[in-house]
Write a protein that holds these residues in place. Structure first.
Motif, PDB file in Angstrom:
ATOM      1  N   ALA A  71     -11.964  -8.361  -5.140  1.00  0.00           N
ATOM      2  CA  ALA A  71     -12.053  -8.224  -3.687  1.00  0.00           C
ATOM      3  C   ALA A  71     -11.407  -9.417  -2.993  1.00  0.00           C
ATOM      4  O   ALA A  71     -10.696  -9.254  -1.996  1.00  0.00           O
ATOM      5  N   VAL A  72     -11.635 -10.632  -3.500  1.00  0.00           N
ATOM      6  CA  VAL A  72     -11.046 -11.832  -2.896  1.00  0.00           C
ATOM      7  C   VAL A  72      -9.526 -11.788  -3.008  1.00  0.00           C
ATOM      8  O   VAL A  72      -8.806 -12.033  -2.030  1.00  0.00           O
ATOM      9  N   VAL A  73      -9.027 -11.462  -4.192  1.00  0.00           N
ATOM     10  CA  VAL A  73      -7.577 -11.404  -4.393  1.00  0.00           C
ATOM     11  C   VAL A  73      -6.967 -10.292  -3.542  1.00  0.00           C
ATOM     12  O   VAL A  73      -5.974 -10.501  -2.832  1.00  0.00           O
ATOM     13  N   GLY A  74      -7.577  -9.112  -3.587  1.00  0.00           N
ATOM     14  CA  GLY A  74      -7.056  -7.994  -2.812  1.00  0.00           C
ATOM     15  C   GLY A  74      -7.102  -8.253  -1.321  1.00  0.00           C
ATOM     16  O   GLY A  74      -6.132  -7.985  -0.595  1.00  0.00           O
ATOM     17  N   ALA A 132      -7.886  -0.257   5.204  1.00  0.00           N
ATOM     18  CA  ALA A 132      -6.736  -1.126   4.953  1.00  0.00           C
ATOM     19  C   ALA A 132      -5.486  -0.308   4.627  1.00  0.00           C
ATOM     20  O   ALA A 132      -4.385  -0.615   5.109  1.00  0.00           O
ATOM     21  N   THR A 133      -5.651   0.722   3.817  1.00  0.00           N
ATOM     22  CA  THR A 133      -4.504   1.544   3.429  1.00  0.00           C
ATOM     23  C   THR A 133      -3.887   2.240   4.638  1.00  0.00           C
ATOM     24  O   THR A 133      -2.667   2.202   4.848  1.00  0.00           O
ATOM     25  N   VAL A 143      -0.652  -3.239  -2.776  1.00  0.00           N
ATOM     26  CA  VAL A 143      -1.098  -3.808  -4.057  1.00  0.00           C
ATOM     27  C   VAL A 143      -2.507  -4.373  -3.896  1.00  0.00           C
ATOM     28  O   VAL A 143      -3.378  -4.198  -4.760  1.00  0.00           O
ATOM     29  N   GLY A 144      -2.735  -5.053  -2.752  1.00  0.00           N
ATOM     30  CA  GLY A 144      -4.060  -5.603  -2.484  1.00  0.00           C
ATOM     31  C   GLY A 144      -5.119  -4.518  -2.373  1.00  0.00           C
ATOM     32  O   GLY A 144      -6.223  -4.652  -2.920  1.00  0.00           O
ATOM     33  N   THR A 145      -4.797  -3.421  -1.685  1.00  0.00           N
ATOM     34  CA  THR A 145      -5.788  -2.345  -1.556  1.00  0.00           C
ATOM     35  C   THR A 145      -6.092  -1.716  -2.906  1.00  0.00           C
ATOM     36  O   THR A 145      -7.208  -1.235  -3.139  1.00  0.00           O
ATOM     37  N   GLY A 146      -5.104  -1.727  -3.811  1.00  0.00           N
ATOM     38  CA  GLY A 146      -5.333  -1.170  -5.138  1.00  0.00           C
ATOM     39  C   GLY A 146      -6.356  -1.954  -5.933  1.00  0.00           C
ATOM     40  O   GLY A 146      -6.946  -1.425  -6.887  1.00  0.00           O
ATOM     41  N   LEU A 147      -6.584  -3.210  -5.560  1.00  0.00           N
ATOM     42  CA  LEU A 147      -7.572  -4.043  -6.254  1.00  0.00           C
ATOM     43  C   LEU A 147      -8.976  -3.842  -5.723  1.00  0.00           C
ATOM     44  O   LEU A 147      -9.949  -4.305  -6.328  1.00  0.00           O
ATOM     45  N   ALA A 202     -10.116  -9.254   6.122  1.00  0.00           N
ATOM     46  CA  ALA A 202     -11.109 -10.320   6.193  1.00  0.00           C
ATOM     47  C   ALA A 202     -12.413  -9.910   5.518  1.00  0.00           C
ATOM     48  O   ALA A 202     -13.023 -10.702   4.783  1.00  0.00           O
ATOM     49  N   ILE A 203     -12.849  -8.680   5.753  1.00  0.00           N
ATOM     50  CA  ILE A 203     -14.094  -8.216   5.134  1.00  0.00           C
ATOM     51  C   ILE A 203     -13.959  -8.183   3.612  1.00  0.00           C
ATOM     52  O   ILE A 203     -14.863  -8.597   2.881  1.00  0.00           O
ATOM     53  N   ALA A 204     -12.823  -7.706   3.134  1.00  0.00           N
ATOM     54  CA  ALA A 204     -12.613  -7.658   1.683  1.00  0.00           C
ATOM     55  C   ALA A 204     -12.586  -9.056   1.079  1.00  0.00           C
ATOM     56  O   ALA A 204     -13.170  -9.296   0.017  1.00  0.00           O
TER      57      ALA A 204
END
Length: 469
Positions: free
Chosen positions: A263-266, A331-332, A447-451, A377-379
């Motif tokens: 979640a932090v990385v994404g 996000a997507t 890519v971030g949403t995929g995480l 930010a929430i993610a």
């Protein structure tokens, strides 16, 4: 000893919010004046982008170190020191006699902002106890920061056209003087717990890596492939060295354990993507509107206000939607909206009317930007433990600034590489390709949403993010 709340706390908040407004405003107001600055000072092809990027790079690269310095040396002391540097560098910006001088002064401003922002927020946190009052104070703080980010185009236009671009920097001076004079009266000093040291090596290494990366992107259109690859390898080596330093440091700038969380990385990848788009598209649009279409700075400011307005609407909608359909979906969809908005802008011509394409492109882009920033930010913050809340929040803010610096560099390089001549039609050809290139940041964000995992804890994540933001 009395535990009664500070009776001057709301006046202190007003003072701190004034400083925060100035810091955020300075990142956006300069975009309005870029064409005027480029006409008056000497820059290489695409070199003017260092004026906004230099500020964003130093701000983002040193933000976490600035927070550590304020905790260890005293928050009010560091806050006032940052104001002195910010005021002095603003003077130097206004009196800059060359492009190089202005870029240097903007870098100093970014360093000052990296000290000011976290120390000001830390004072807010220590001035207001846990509970309803702190939540209200943080809500006001966030609202003021949001207004500062969107007010740049509206304030910068009249100032640039009426007084000259130098005054977008000179207006900081009375604000700095006022806040410096009132800080000892209204603000309490405090320090953070513990005796952790400064991770100077980590801060210098990551900032150097970012500067080399941005330089490689800027110079790519006029450089050989070998030179660009070499600079890219140097940047990668510096990033690798930064990771090594963080692994060995007893007081790391960024605890690497944070990156074990998907979640932090994404969330931070999404944040970088929206920083890329927000700063990058605005940088291209100000040049398109003023250089290709011939609008004044005031007219540009009024036209770009639709982006700010729809971003506010998007952020409100995003906050409501994440608790219903989840962070990942919000996000997507937001990323795709920004891509669609940029595509609309890419169809612009040198004869396009504002309501023909730009209005609709900016409106769609702004809606996606507002909702997406909330989701990112929430993610990035929702699953972080209390001990890491401060550094995670600083990292998320730094990612937005860094994304902005890279976005300006990348889209500027794309525009320069695809421009053949100085006529409005030739300039617009380059800007059209730059708008289309915004899909690159959409890809990074996806890519971030995929995480992310769109699980049922979205409501708890949103609530947790509000507590640590």
């Amino acid at each position: 000893m009395s535990n009664a709340p500070d009776p001057k706390r709301w006046l202190a908040l007003a003072l701190l919010c004034l400083a925060a407004f100035m810091i955020i405003l300075d990142a956006s107001i300069v975009l309005v004046a870029v064409p005027s600055i480029e006409r008056d000072l000497t820059f290489s092809a695409g070199g003017v982008q260092w004026v906004p990027s230099g500020y964003a790079l130093m701000f983002g690269g040193l933000l976490l170190l600035g927070g550590r310095v304020s905790d260890l040396l005293g928050r009010r002391r560091v806050f006032v020191s940052g104001l002195v540097l910010f005021g002095a560098s603003s003077l130097l910006c206004g009196f800059a006699w060359s492009g190089d001088t202005l870029v240097l002064a903007r870098g100093l401003q970014g360093i000052a902002a990296a000290v000011l922002a976290p120390s000001a927020l830390s004072i807010v946190m220590t001035t207001f106890p846990d509970g309803a009052e702190r939540n209200k104070a943080l809500g006001i703080w966030g609202a003021v920061s949001g207004v500062g980010g969107t007010a740049g185009s509206l304030i910068g236009g009249p100032v640039t056209d009426g007084l000259g671009w130098q005054w977008i920097f000179f207006i900081n001076i009375p604000v700095c003087v006022l806040v410096i004079a009132l800080a000892p009266v209204l603000l309490q000093d405090s320090r953070g717990p513990g005796s952790r040291g400064f991770d100077i090596a980590g801060a210098v290494t990551v900032t150097a890596a970012l500067i080399v990366l941005v330089y490689a992107v800027i110079e790519a259109p006029g450089s050989s492939a070998g030179r660009t690859v070499f600079l890219g390898l140097v940047s990668a080596a510096l990033f690798a060295l930064f990771v090594r330093i963080e692994q060995k440091s007893s007081a790391p700038l960024v605890p690497l354990r944070l990156f074990r969380s998907r979640a932090v990385v994404g969330g931070n990848l999404i944040t970088i993507a929206f920083g890329f788009g927000a700063f990058g598209l605005n940088f291209i649009y100000t040049q398109y509107a003023q250089l290709a279409l011939g609008y004044s700075a005031v007219e540009y400011g009024l036209m770009s206000s639709v982006l700010a307005a729809t971003a506010v609407v998007g952020s409100i909608a995003g906050q409501n939607l994440v608790t219903r359909i989840g962070v990942q979906r919000v996000a997507t969809v937001s990323l795709l909206l920004t891509g669609i908005g940029a595509t609309v802008m890419s169809r612009s011509t040198a004869q396009s009317g504002y309501f023909e394409l730009a209005f609709w492109g900016l409106a769609i882009f702004g809606a996606g930007l507002g909702a997406g920033c909330v989701a990112g930010a929430i993610a990035a913050l929702g699953e972080v433990s209390g001990d890491d809340a401060g550094v995670a929040s600083g990292l998320q803010n730094a990612c937005f600034q860094i994304g902005g610096a890279v976005g300006i560099a990348a889209l500027s390089a794309v525009a320069v590489a695809n421009t053949r001549g100085t006529t409005p039609t030739a300039l617009t050809a380059g800007y059209r390709v730059a708008y289309a290139a915004c899909w690159a940041f959409v890809a990074v964000g996806l890519v971030g949403t995929g995480l992310l995992v769109n699980h049922k804890r979205t409501r708890e994540l949103a609530a947790a993010a509000e507590r640590v933001a």
